[in-house]
Scaffold this motif. Structure first.
Motif, PDB file in Angstrom:
ATOM      1  N   ARG A 499      38.303  37.835  52.901  1.00 32.89           N
ATOM      2  CA  ARG A 499      39.004  39.111  52.881  1.00 32.89           C
ATOM      3  C   ARG A 499      38.354  39.962  51.794  1.00 32.89           C
ATOM      4  NH1 ARG A 499      43.676  35.720  54.034  1.00 32.89           N
ATOM      5  NH2 ARG A 499      44.506  36.376  56.071  1.00 32.89           N
ATOM      6  N   VAL A 500      37.998  41.177  52.139  1.00 37.02           N
ATOM      7  CA  VAL A 500      37.301  42.062  51.210  1.00 37.02           C
ATOM      8  C   VAL A 500      38.245  43.169  50.770  1.00 37.02           C
ATOM      9  CG1 VAL A 500      35.353  43.641  50.943  1.00 37.02           C
ATOM     10  CG2 VAL A 500      35.071  41.533  52.265  1.00 37.02           C
ATOM     11  N   LEU A 501      38.364  43.349  49.459  1.00 39.12           N
ATOM     12  CA  LEU A 501      39.240  44.398  48.937  1.00 39.12           C
ATOM     13  C   LEU A 501      38.753  45.772  49.377  1.00 39.12           C
ATOM     14  CD1 LEU A 501      39.770  43.173  45.264  1.00 39.12           C
ATOM     15  CD2 LEU A 501      41.543  43.344  47.017  1.00 39.12           C
ATOM     16  N   PRO A 502      39.653  46.630  49.839  1.00 39.66           N
ATOM     17  CA  PRO A 502      39.228  47.985  50.226  1.00 39.66           C
ATOM     18  C   PRO A 502      38.785  48.777  49.005  1.00 39.66           C
ATOM     19  CG  PRO A 502      41.633  47.802  50.259  1.00 39.66           C
ATOM     20  CD  PRO A 502      41.106  46.421  50.019  1.00 39.66           C
ATOM     21  N   SER A 503      37.769  49.579  49.165  1.00 31.48           N
ATOM     22  CA  SER A 503      37.246  50.371  48.047  1.00 31.48           C
ATOM     23  C   SER A 503      38.075  51.618  47.793  1.00 31.48           C
ATOM     24  CB  SER A 503      35.794  50.766  48.327  1.00 31.48           C
ATOM     25  OG  SER A 503      35.703  51.496  49.544  1.00 31.48           O
ATOM     26  N   LEU A 509      45.784  43.078  53.368  1.00 32.26           N
ATOM     27  CA  LEU A 509      46.186  41.721  53.004  1.00 32.26           C
ATOM     28  C   LEU A 509      45.335  41.190  51.858  1.00 32.26           C
ATOM     29  CD1 LEU A 509      46.680  40.073  56.529  1.00 32.26           C
ATOM     30  CD2 LEU A 509      48.459  40.525  54.835  1.00 32.26           C
ATOM     31  N   ALA A 510      44.111  41.694  51.722  1.00 30.71           N
ATOM     32  CA  ALA A 510      43.233  41.230  50.649  1.00 30.71           C
ATOM     33  C   ALA A 510      43.855  41.488  49.280  1.00 30.71           C
ATOM     34  CB  ALA A 510      41.867  41.911  50.750  1.00 30.71           C
ATOM     35  N   THR A 511      44.599  42.584  49.136  1.00 34.68           N
ATOM     36  CA  THR A 511      45.226  42.898  47.854  1.00 34.68           C
ATOM     37  C   THR A 511      46.303  41.880  47.511  1.00 34.68           C
ATOM     38  OG1 THR A 511      44.790  45.240  48.275  1.00 34.68           O
ATOM     39  CG2 THR A 511      46.369  44.716  46.541  1.00 34.68           C
ATOM     40  N   ALA A 512      47.079  41.468  48.526  1.00 29.89           N
ATOM     41  CA  ALA A 512      48.090  40.435  48.294  1.00 29.89           C
ATOM     42  C   ALA A 512      47.433  39.102  47.964  1.00 29.89           C
ATOM     43  CB  ALA A 512      48.982  40.303  49.535  1.00 29.89           C
ATOM     44  N   TRP A 513      46.381  38.764  48.682  1.00 30.93           N
ATOM     45  CA  TRP A 513      45.699  37.483  48.438  1.00 30.93           C
ATOM     46  C   TRP A 513      44.994  37.486  47.075  1.00 30.93           C
ATOM     47  CZ3 TRP A 513      47.912  37.178  52.939  1.00 30.93           C
ATOM     48  CH2 TRP A 513      48.102  35.916  53.519  1.00 30.93           C
ATOM     49  N   ASP A 514      44.611  38.653  46.580  1.00 30.51           N
ATOM     50  CA  ASP A 514      44.011  38.737  45.257  1.00 30.51           C
ATOM     51  C   ASP A 514      45.005  38.245  44.199  1.00 30.51           C
ATOM     52  OD1 ASP A 514      41.934  39.321  43.503  1.00 30.51           O
ATOM     53  OD2 ASP A 514      42.536  41.412  43.242  1.00 30.51           O
ATOM     54  N   ASP A 551      42.639  41.259  58.380  1.00 34.79           N
ATOM     55  CA  ASP A 551      41.917  41.907  57.273  1.00 34.79           C
ATOM     56  C   ASP A 551      40.767  41.061  56.749  1.00 34.79           C
ATOM     57  OD1 ASP A 551      43.370  44.184  57.428  1.00 34.79           O
ATOM     58  OD2 ASP A 551      44.699  43.749  55.754  1.00 34.79           O
ATOM     59  N   GLY A 552      40.179  40.223  57.612  1.00 28.57           N
ATOM     60  CA  GLY A 552      39.017  39.441  57.218  1.00 28.57           C
ATOM     61  C   GLY A 552      37.729  40.198  57.469  1.00 28.57           C
TER      62      GLY A 552
END
Length: 569
Positions: A499-503, A509-514, A551-552
């Motif tokens: 999952r890549v954080l949006p710029s 979902l990447a923000t939650a997984w972070d 969101d992968g």
């Protein structure tokens, strides 16, 4: 009772008259003053005035039938359950939804323009002595459920979002909504602008089908106008996690059905629970859309079915993991934020890999939970690098590094019969992968290697790192990538699934997984540019980036060569 009947009948007759008199092009400017020209023509093209609605309060089915007859309306009884209105009444009056028998009827009405429309009749049955008379009096006075409605002609998400945006531009405010599984339709409610020139203060958009993805944004906007309610819902997130985990742990989904309702008493016997307490849990889950409640009992929704044992794409293990060890460690999130130490290690005294490896039950649960997000993998086998390797005349080999139980490698081998595989993992995971790939008939085309990242096999054509790098800090990621680069022949490709954080800070979902990785693993999610720097440090080059479900992303990487273009994703 005669006075009550006359009052409801009079209101119903007035509604019938309104529906007969109006049409779409005339009604929209009355609801949204200032709407004309191209925007009015666009709305008329995509939605049509379908009905006006009101809530009545018969004492029983016979009285409801008499009321319809007095108004010249014909509708088949009994009424279908009305999920959305029942839930709204339950919240407004602090009642259990099961206490409120709310039905819905849609008798046909022909407009003055010859168009076929309806009067939508919501009926809350108020038997004598039921104690529901106060609800009836309150609702008659305030008319909360009275509205006019438009059907969306084309249930396309883009059209639907455009209609919602236009309503908002002319003063309408989101006012709730919901999905009704009994008729497979999604409802969007709006508050009419204060300047509206009709007596109806609420507007409905009705869309056939399940559009809860678009509805979610609509409801979020509705809650934004109610900050206290929004905050309270956020604060009860822990209750949701535990409700889902308990529902799963008790194997209630395995005792339920998607097609047929099951009564609470029967369910309680099957799962060895107290009926009253189980009913409380199920009502909460019904509010979340995991189950639905009808006259024949509770049944699973599509989301709830994903918590069953053995269901394709089952997320049962994920629910048990998030409601178990990770739930405990998240209670120490503050410790991580203050000190930088991993909360899981603070709570359990060791990192999660060692903790799970020492307990066979937890190790299996963790591997199953990793596979629970397998929907992310669906498009991976079709990646151009894999397709090209599968077409190579001499055949090709895919090396899955830390490949878990073989979920992704199995999908790749199934999609490309000419490819061979190598899976590198810890001892217990290798055995799980060997068993899984044997069951699917792919083990004869796969070698299994027990080891660590320093043991990455050489000579492969495609290397895969799926949800591995986010477990580690930057220094460890560089080490892992350098091991890959050393093992890779010059022609080889590396596919990194993360999952890549949006710029741009958009919702992901990447923000939650972070947050999860920081708290429980000591790792992190990263932006594409961050990954690009790590690849460069390891002598690799990011070629391109392809989106995946949930969101992968697939980051396509090759060995760096002079003059090779770098992707600036």
């Amino acid at each position: 009772m005669i006075t009550t009947l006359s009052g409801d009948t009079s209101r119903l007759l007035a509604t019938v008259g309104f529906v007969k008199e109006q049409d779409t092009a005339a009604l929209l400017p009355l609801l949204f003053p200032g709407l004309d020209g191209p925007e009015l023509r666009t709305l008329v093209e995509h939605c049509r005035f379908s009905h006006a609605a009101l809530l009545v309060f018969p004492s029983d089915e016979a009285e409801l039938g008499a009321m319809l007859t007095d108004c010249g309306l014909v509708a088949a009884l009994p009424a279908q359950p009305s999920v959305v209105v029942r839930e709204r009444l339950a919240v407004r009056h602090r009642r259990r939804p099961a206490e409120l028998d709310v039905g819905i009827l849609r008798p046909a009405v022909t407009g003055a323009d010859g168009a076929h429309r309806m009067v939508e009749v919501f009926a809350l049955t108020v038997p004598p002595g039921s104690g529901l008379d106060t609800i009836a009096a309150y609702e008659r006075e305030r008319q909360h459920e009275t509205h006019v409605a438009f059907d969306v002609a084309s249930p396309d998400p883009l059209v639907l979002r455009g209609l919602c945006a236009t309503f908002a531009r002319y003063g309408a405010t989101p006012d709730g909504g919901g999905y009704n599984p009994h008729e497979n339709g999604t409802v969007f409610y709006f508050g009419a602008p204060a300047e509206a020139k009709v007596g109806y203060r609420r507007v409905e958009l009705y869309v056939p089908g399940d559009h809860r993805d678009v509805l979610a944004a609509h409801l979020d906007e509705h809650r934004a106008h109610q900050p206290a309610e929004t905050l309270l819902r956020l604060l009860t997130g822990a209750w949701t996690t535990q409700a889902l985990a308990t529902f799963t742990q008790l194997r209630v989904p395995d005792a339920m059905d998607v097609e047929r309702g099951v009564g609470v008493e029967e369910l309680a016997r099957k799962v060895d629970a107290r009926p009253r307490n189980l009913a409380t849990l199920l009502r909460y889950l019904a509010m979340l859309g995991v189950v639905t409640e009808a006259r024949d009992g509770f049944r699973l929704t599509g989301s709830g079915a994903l918590l069953r044992t053995g269901t394709p794409g089952s997320m049962r293990a994920l629910a048990l993991m998030y409601g178990g060890p990770f739930y405990e460690s998240f209670a120490a999130l503050g410790h991580t934020v203050r000190t930088g130490e991993v909360a899981f290690e603070h709570v359990f005294g060791e990192n999660h890999f060692d903790h799970f490896a020492r307990d066979p039950r937890l190790a299996e649960l963790f591997d199953q939970s990793m596979a629970a997000g397998s929907a992310m993998f669906d498009p991976v086998p079709a990646h151009p690098a894999l397709t090209a390797a599968a077409e190579a005349p001499a055949g090709a080999t895919v090396v899955d590094i830390a490949g878990g139980n073989g979920e992704l490698l199995g999908r790749i081998l199934a999609a490309h019969p000419r490819l061979n595989g190598v899976l590198l993992e810890r001892p217990h995971a290798v055995e799980a992968a060997r068993s899984r790939l044997s069951e699917s008939g792919h083990a004869t085309r796969c070698a299994f290697v027990t080891g660590d990242f320093a043991d990455v096999p050489t000579g492969g054509d495609i290397y895969v790192l799926s949800r591995v790098l986010h477990d580690w800090d930057d220094d460890r990621c560089r080490d892992i990538l350098r091991h890959c680069a050393r093992a890779m022949p010059d022609h080889a490709d590396l596919l990194v699934v993360e999952r890549v954080l949006p710029s741009d800070g958009s919702v992901s979902l990447a923000t939650a997984w972070d947050l999860h990785m920081m708290c429980n693993v000591g790792g992190r999610e990263r932006r594409a540019a961050h990954y690009d720097r790590l690849f460069t440090d390891a002598g690799l080059t990011l070629v391109d980036q392809t989106p995946l479900p949930l969101d992968g992303n697939v980051l396509h990487v090759r060995k760096a060569r002079p003059g090779h273009a770098v992707c600036n994703a």
